[in-house]
Write an enzyme that holds these catalytic residues in place. Structure first.
Site, mmCIF file in Angstrom:
data_model
loop_
_atom_site.group_PDB
_atom_site.id
_atom_site.type_symbol
_atom_site.label_atom_id
_atom_site.label_comp_id
_atom_site.label_asym_id
_atom_site.label_seq_id
_atom_site.Cartn_x
_atom_site.Cartn_y
_atom_site.Cartn_z
ATOM 1 N N HIS A 1 -3.419 0.795 12.365
ATOM 2 C CA HIS A 1 -3.141 -0.471 13.059
ATOM 3 C C HIS A 1 -4.468 -1.075 13.514
ATOM 4 O O HIS A 1 -5.189 -0.436 14.294
ATOM 5 C CB HIS A 1 -2.227 -0.170 14.260
ATOM 6 C CG HIS A 1 -2.038 -1.323 15.195
ATOM 7 N ND1 HIS A 1 -1.971 -2.631 14.758
ATOM 8 C CD2 HIS A 1 -1.889 -1.365 16.552
ATOM 9 C CE1 HIS A 1 -1.809 -3.418 15.804
ATOM 10 N NE2 HIS A 1 -1.757 -2.681 16.899
ATOM 11 N N ASN B 1 -10.397 -2.949 3.002
ATOM 12 C CA ASN B 1 -10.114 -2.945 1.561
ATOM 13 C C ASN B 1 -11.397 -2.684 0.776
ATOM 14 O O ASN B 1 -12.492 -2.689 1.343
ATOM 15 C CB ASN B 1 -9.557 -4.313 1.127
ATOM 16 C CG ASN B 1 -8.067 -4.451 1.380
ATOM 17 O OD1 ASN B 1 -7.358 -3.463 1.541
ATOM 18 N ND2 ASN B 1 -7.585 -5.676 1.401
ATOM 19 N N HIS C 1 0.833 -1.217 0.000
ATOM 20 C CA HIS C 1 0.000 0.000 0.000
ATOM 21 C C HIS C 1 0.870 1.272 0.000
ATOM 22 O O HIS C 1 0.532 2.262 0.650
ATOM 23 C CB HIS C 1 -0.942 0.041 1.210
ATOM 24 C CG HIS C 1 -1.933 -1.079 1.267
ATOM 25 N ND1 HIS C 1 -3.216 -0.961 0.789
ATOM 26 C CD2 HIS C 1 -1.838 -2.348 1.742
ATOM 27 C CE1 HIS C 1 -3.866 -2.107 0.978
ATOM 28 N NE2 HIS C 1 -3.056 -2.966 1.548
HETATM 29 FE FE1 HDD Z 1 -2.395 -4.923 5.564
HETATM 30 C C1 HDD Z 1 -0.945 -1.888 5.243
HETATM 31 C C2 HDD Z 1 -5.400 -3.607 4.576
HETATM 32 C C3 HDD Z 1 -3.776 -8.082 5.506
HETATM 33 C C4 HDD Z 1 0.344 -6.118 7.011
HETATM 34 N N1 HDD Z 1 -3.023 -3.116 4.995
HETATM 35 C C5 HDD Z 1 -2.281 -1.980 4.918
HETATM 36 C C6 HDD Z 1 -3.083 -0.881 4.479
HETATM 37 C C7 HDD Z 1 -4.345 -1.371 4.295
HETATM 38 C C8 HDD Z 1 -4.310 -2.775 4.624
HETATM 39 C C9 HDD Z 1 -5.557 -0.594 3.874
HETATM 40 C C10 HDD Z 1 -2.602 0.528 4.245
HETATM 41 C C11 HDD Z 1 -2.779 1.370 5.451
HETATM 42 C C12 HDD Z 1 -2.395 2.784 5.146
HETATM 43 O O1 HDD Z 1 -3.085 3.436 4.351
HETATM 44 O O2 HDD Z 1 -1.406 3.251 5.728
HETATM 45 N N2 HDD Z 1 -4.201 -5.715 5.059
HETATM 46 C C13 HDD Z 1 -5.323 -4.985 4.785
HETATM 47 C C14 HDD Z 1 -6.464 -5.880 4.754
HETATM 48 C C15 HDD Z 1 -6.002 -7.120 4.990
HETATM 49 C C16 HDD Z 1 -4.582 -7.020 5.198
HETATM 50 C C17 HDD Z 1 -7.899 -5.437 4.528
HETATM 51 C C18 HDD Z 1 -6.733 -8.414 5.085
HETATM 52 C C19 HDD Z 1 -7.984 -8.521 5.439
HETATM 53 N N3 HDD Z 1 -1.812 -6.756 6.109
HETATM 54 C C20 HDD Z 1 -2.520 -7.935 6.039
HETATM 55 C C21 HDD Z 1 -1.789 -9.010 6.672
HETATM 56 C C22 HDD Z 1 -0.623 -8.444 7.127
HETATM 57 C C23 HDD Z 1 -0.655 -7.042 6.746
HETATM 58 C C24 HDD Z 1 -2.251 -10.433 6.812
HETATM 59 C C25 HDD Z 1 0.507 -9.088 7.879
HETATM 60 C C26 HDD Z 1 0.356 -10.053 8.736
HETATM 61 N N4 HDD Z 1 -0.586 -4.149 5.974
HETATM 62 C C27 HDD Z 1 0.377 -4.822 6.622
HETATM 63 C C28 HDD Z 1 1.571 -3.960 6.970
HETATM 64 C C29 HDD Z 1 1.142 -2.569 6.398
HETATM 65 C C30 HDD Z 1 -0.211 -2.868 5.801
HETATM 66 C C31 HDD Z 1 2.870 -4.527 6.484
HETATM 67 C C32 HDD Z 1 2.109 -1.852 5.474
HETATM 68 C C33 HDD Z 1 2.105 -0.403 5.906
HETATM 69 C C34 HDD Z 1 1.380 -0.390 7.163
HETATM 70 O O3 HDD Z 1 0.954 -1.653 7.472
HETATM 71 O O4 HDD Z 1 1.197 0.570 7.888
HETATM 72 O O5 HDD Z 1 1.731 -3.911 8.328
#
Ligand code: HDD
Length: 674
Positions: free
Chosen positions: A342, A151, A78
């Site tokens: 978070h 999402n 993202h």
């Molecule tokens: Fe995630 C970012 C949504 C599964 C780990 N995720 C991130 C963002 C969104 C989502 C909207 C961007 C947030 C922003 O605008 O700063 N992610 C989802 C949804 C998931 C999902 C709806 C499943 C239902 N994500 C998911 C899993 C993991 C992550 C299973 C790890 C175990 N996601 C992350 C992250 C991010 C992230 C690596 C990258 C930047 C951040 O968190 O702040 O932690």
């Protein structure tokens, strides 16, 4: 809440807080970071007029040091995103089900910040790539920040976050050559898909029109997981969040999406920004599907499996509020880039379920902020600061902002009367007393094993047009894969979803369709088809091309018709100086057909040759993208005869219907030669 004078949103508590951090420097003198006034900012300090630069130049060094370090790591997923401030208004009290302050009183307004983001591309990639879109919300409540990190699709590719690094490695650029940018059309993505059948349902969503939204404001949002709501009596309900765009859920077509990526990679970002600047505030209805604990197993769908949804027809959505985005950020980096979401940022009344994807997310989001924002104090950054007061014994760390006074920074203590003390208010957050038992295991419940029923349901809930788009999208993406085995493996997999789909892809790509007994769809959910969404001309944009100023009056009439229905219009002429009365937005070689929902051309017989070429291309492109067009005057002769008889092609007699026709979004019943 609106200011009566100019209909602009009133300053809420979060905006008041942010205001204290804003810097306005109109009329001010340039200074160093330590506040000393600067008298020369264009020449570094040198030994002699033509001599070497001196190490003593503290001003230059400070300026360059800051510049050298002004980038932070982009989000690992993202990375690209755009956001805005807004308000959540509760329209139906949900007190019976949750003590969450934002949902418990009709009319209650809560400030929020939202960020929207494709997943795979780098920060500098394009908005209109085929991808899932993040739909992240930070509610600034009096009881703390509540982050809902969803999402634009209601399910996910995997069931357990331990596979998230694998999945993301597969979808992002391949590590040996860092290609392709922001695209799932490559071998490793499809290899992952075809080796991990739990992806089947989400694959259908990603390859459907949902993967290429028309606009941020026309995207449906979902909380994805099943969450819990807890009321004042400690009673829990399962819930799923839904966000329905007031403009309806609409998408681009693939050829158009790819062209927009070149013509305006900021297409969605610009559209959100412009609609807020113009006061056409994007809105969503907020709804929940509520499931009493006793009904956990009633629907035969495991509520903990994030690859499954509960059809709206099975458990209807209760509308509980609305979101309006009404303020653009003042500074992209400070707000949109530094905002840190978070799923573990919750407030009393909200709780988690044992969905293994959700549980693993609870670790990742805190962790990732450490490398992105450089330390544990990221909640002190203005955009992340709660409006609720913060008191605890956490201290120090990189970039600490608060000055915590006093001798004591531990709990329990005698010296400060045990302050800050724990709450004994029954309302405040307590973990739900859930009975948990079992052996430690790395196994999953059998109820997670069915990977195809809902993929079948989704595919069969689509209209014929939407099914065709899925077929085309998969064929396109697989065609970009070099490995014949990966293509065949994918055909083998999708043969479990629909034979016709597998056949289409197989024929195109010279694969074999295996003999699989495809299950009959257990149910169909009409709500999944975008054909059953809302249709309006609001939020749409037309381009009116005039060969010369003699058509200005006619153009004004069309603009009036469109404006009445909330549809914007821009004007293009051979040169912007060609306008007489009307403001001309674009010289004809600057805009492009793909950036508009409709093209109107008014021309005499002998227009400027460049105008004629561009206008012909624009009409033909818009025609093949199923958009409403109006070739008027001599321009009717620039199109093949048969096209002018097709739906959505207006002439001077039907022109008054233009807004109605644009509201249809696309004219799918048009014959298009592919
Ligand atoms: Fe995630 C970012 C949504 C599964 C780990 N995720 C991130 C963002 C969104 C989502 C909207 C961007 C947030 C922003 O605008 O700063 N992610 C989802 C949804 C998931 C999902 C709806 C499943 C239902 N994500 C998911 C899993 C993991 C992550 C299973 C790890 C175990 N996601 C992350 C992250 C991010 C992230 C690596 C990258 C930047 C951040 O968190 O702040 O932690």
């Amino acid at each position: 809440m609106k200011d009566k004078k100019d209909n602009k949103p009133k300053m809420d508590k979060k905006q008041e807080q942010l205001e204290k951090f804003k810097v306005r420097d109109e009329g001010e003198t340039l200074t160093t970071n330590t506040g000393m006034k600067v008298t020369e900012d264009e020449k570094s300090l040198t030994a002699g007029r033509r001599g070497p630069t001196l190490l003593e130049d503290f001003h230059y060094r400070e300026k360059m040091m800051h510049f050298d370090h002004e980038r932070i790591p982009e989000r690992v997923v993202h990375a690209r995103g755009h956001g805005a401030h807004g308000t959540f208004t509760c329209t139906k009290s949900m007190k019976e089900f949750t003590k969450a302050i934002i949902f418990s009183e009709e009319g209650k307004e809560t400030p929020l910040f939202m960020r929207f983001s494709p997943v795979a591309g780098n920060k500098g990639s394009s908005d209109t790539v085929r991808d899932v879109r993040g739909f992240a919300m930070k509610f600034y409540t009096e009881e703390g920040n509540y982050d809902l990190v969803g999402n634009n699709m209601p399910v996910f590719f995997i069931q357990d976050g331990i596979k998230f690094p694998d999945f993301i490695h597969a979808v992002k650029m391949e590590p040996h050559h860092d290609m392709p940018q922001a695209s799932s059309a490559h071998d490793t993505f499809w290899d992952f898909i075809s080796q991990n059948h739990e992806t089947a349902h989400m694959l259908m969503w990603a390859m459907s029109d949902r993967g290429i939204p028309r606009s941020t404001n026309m995207m449906e949002g979902f909380g994805v997981h099943t969450f819990r709501w807890i009321n004042e009596d400690g009673k829990s309900h399962f819930i799923k969040y839904h966000f329905k765009p007031v403009l309806g859920t609409h998408s681009l077509v693939w050829d158009e999406a790819q062209k927009i990526s070149g013509k305006d990679p900021d297409f969605h970002r610009r559209d959100l920004w412009d609609s807020i600047e113009k006061g056409n505030y994007p809105k969503w209805e907020v709804g929940v599907q509520l499931i009493p604990e006793k009904d956990e197993f009633k629907y035969g769908i495991d509520l903990l499996d994030p690859t499954k949804l509960i059809p709206e027809e099975m458990v209807p959505i209760t509308i509980i509020g609305k979101i309006e985005l009404n303020k653009n950020p003042d500074n992209f980096f400070a707000e949109t880039e530094q905002v840190a979401f978070h799923p573990g940022h919750i407030i009393p009344g909200i709780d988690f379920t044992n969905d293994p994807l959700l549980q693993t997310r609870l670790f990742s989001y805190l962790d990732t902020q450490l490398s992105r924002l450089g330390g544990p104090n990221f909640n002190e950054i203005p955009i992340n600061r709660p409006i609720a007061p913060v008191y605890n014994n956490q201290r120090d760390g990189m970039h600490r902002m608060t000055i915590n006074t006093g001798q004591v920074s531990y709990h329990k203590n005698f010296l400060k009367g045990n302050d800050p003390h724990e709450s004994d208010d029954e309302h405040d957050y307590r973990h739900l007393a859930q009975k948990v038992e079992g052996y430690k295991t790395r196994e999953r419940s059998e109820s997670f094993d069915d990977h195809f029923s809902q993929a079948i349901m989704f595919y069969n809930s689509m209209s014929e047009v939407e099914k065709q788009h899925i077929k085309d999208a998969i064929s396109f993406e697989l065609n970009k894969c070099e490995s014949e085995e990966v293509r065949q493996n994918t055909v083998n997999m999708i043969a479990n979803i629909d034979r016709d789909l597998a056949k289409h892809v197989a024929e195109k790509l010279d694969c074999k369709v295996p003999n699989v007994d495809v299950k009959k769809p257990e149910y169909i959910s009409p709500a999944l088809s975008q054909m059953n969404t809302k249709f309006t001309a609001k939020g749409r944009k037309a381009l009116i091309l005039l060969s010369d100023s003699s058509y200005e009056k006619d153009a004004e009439n069309i603009i009036d018709i469109l404006k009445k229905e909330g549809c914007d219009a821009e004007i293009s002429m051979p040169k912007i100086s060609d306008g007489n009365k009307l403001k001309v937005d674009w010289a004809v070689d600057t805009p492009d057909s793909v950036l508009y929902d409709s093209i109107v051309v008014m021309s005499d017989k002998n227009p400027d040759p460049m105008f004629k070429k561009k206008a012909t291309d624009f009409l033909n492109d818009a025609f093949s993208h199923y958009k409403t067009i109006a070739p008027l005057g001599d321009s009717i002769n620039w199109m093949e005869n048969w096209k002018t008889k097709e739906p959505g092609v207006l002439n001077k007699d039907s022109l008054d219907n233009i807004a109605k026709e644009i509201a249809k979004h696309r004219h799918w019943d048009r014959k298009i030669v592919k």
